[in-house]
Design a protein around this motif. Sequence first.
Motif, PDB file in Angstrom:
ATOM      1  N   ILE A 153       0.799  -1.442  -0.007  1.00 26.47           N
ATOM      2  CA  ILE A 153       0.229  -0.437   0.225  1.00 26.47           C
ATOM      3  C   ILE A 153       0.939   1.219  -0.362  1.00 26.47           C
ATOM      4  N   GLU A 154       1.515   1.076   0.613  1.00 25.99           N
ATOM      5  CA  GLU A 154       2.880   2.887   0.762  1.00 25.99           C
ATOM      6  C   GLU A 154       3.726   2.697  -0.233  1.00 25.99           C
ATOM      7  N   ARG A 155       4.123   1.437  -0.606  1.00 27.30           N
ATOM      8  CA  ARG A 155       4.932   1.379  -2.319  1.00 27.30           C
ATOM      9  C   ARG A 155       3.430   2.162  -3.693  1.00 27.30           C
ATOM     10  N   LEU A 156       2.301   2.233  -3.266  1.00 27.69           N
ATOM     11  CA  LEU A 156       1.239   2.563  -3.975  1.00 27.69           C
ATOM     12  C   LEU A 156       1.022   4.171  -3.910  1.00 27.69           C
ATOM     13  N   GLY A 157       2.004   4.525  -2.600  1.00 26.84           N
ATOM     14  CA  GLY A 157       1.923   6.110  -2.497  1.00 26.84           C
ATOM     15  C   GLY A 157       0.861   6.825  -1.886  1.00 26.84           C
ATOM     16  N   LEU A 158       0.434   5.058  -0.668  1.00 21.11           N
ATOM     17  CA  LEU A 158      -0.773   5.642   0.244  1.00 21.11           C
ATOM     18  C   LEU A 158      -0.187   5.608   1.305  1.00 21.11           C
ATOM     19  N   LYS A 159      -0.680   7.085   1.749  1.00 21.24           N
ATOM     20  CA  LYS A 159       0.097   7.057   2.993  1.00 21.24           C
ATOM     21  C   LYS A 159      -1.150   7.167   4.646  1.00 21.24           C
ATOM     22  N   PHE A 160      -0.670   6.483   5.245  1.00 21.92           N
ATOM     23  CA  PHE A 160      -1.371   6.516   6.895  1.00 21.92           C
ATOM     24  C   PHE A 160      -2.128   7.300   7.444  1.00 21.92           C
ATOM     25  N   GLN A 161      -3.680   7.386   7.224  1.00 24.12           N
ATOM     26  CA  GLN A 161      -3.895   8.666   8.044  1.00 24.12           C
ATOM     27  C   GLN A 161      -4.831   8.220   9.351  1.00 24.12           C
ATOM     28  N   LYS A 162      -5.257   6.963   9.307  1.00 26.06           N
ATOM     29  CA  LYS A 162      -5.904   7.221  11.136  1.00 26.06           C
ATOM     30  C   LYS A 162      -6.699   4.959  10.740  1.00 26.06           C
ATOM     31  N   TYR A 163      -6.849   5.142  12.084  1.00 24.86           N
ATOM     32  CA  TYR A 163      -7.537   3.471  12.230  1.00 24.86           C
ATOM     33  C   TYR A 163      -8.829   4.286  12.568  1.00 24.86           C
TER      34      TYR A 163
END
Length: 189
Positions: A153-163
């Motif tokens: 997911i991170e390699r796809l360019g998405l950033k962690f936002q919340k739970y």
Amino acid sequence: MSPKNNPSKKEDKFYETERLLIRPMSLEDADLIFGMYNMPRFIKFIGDRHIKTISDAESYIKDKFLPQIERVGFGNYLIVLKEGNQKIGAVGIFEREGLDVVDIGFSVLEKFEGKGLMFEAAQKIKSVGMEDFGLNKISAITVKDNFSSQKLIERLGLKFQKYVTLPNENEELMYYETEDFQTFCPSDK
């Protein structure tokens, strides 16, 4: 969340990457869904979908996957390895209850894990969603201990936002999101 255009035959679209063919899921893919959705890692990280027979898999495709593809033009796609024409997994962009932004999901048969195939497929479908369907954002969710999904997911360019916790679920999930697509593709002036 609505696509910018909904061509009536978009659901017939096949996509291709260097090693993969990607096409909308159909009833003839019930064998793959049955096998994949009963893998211990699928059940652990994604959940038990109670698919105990091929007929259950066909019903799942008919009730869960096909209506979204018919309604918005995108959904769950079969991934076929070009070499040997093997069905290896699925990738898709889903409207999911409890999320305001469509989410990208993926799963692969265990023997094809760790080869970069899911990144290749997910990167293609993310691009299709944003470029062909006009999605400004895409999200992803995963359980806290699915480190390989988090990395992809991170390699796809998405950033962690919340739970987040989805409706009718108990488990808290990690929620990731892309930046607004306009950030990456400014219009030509």
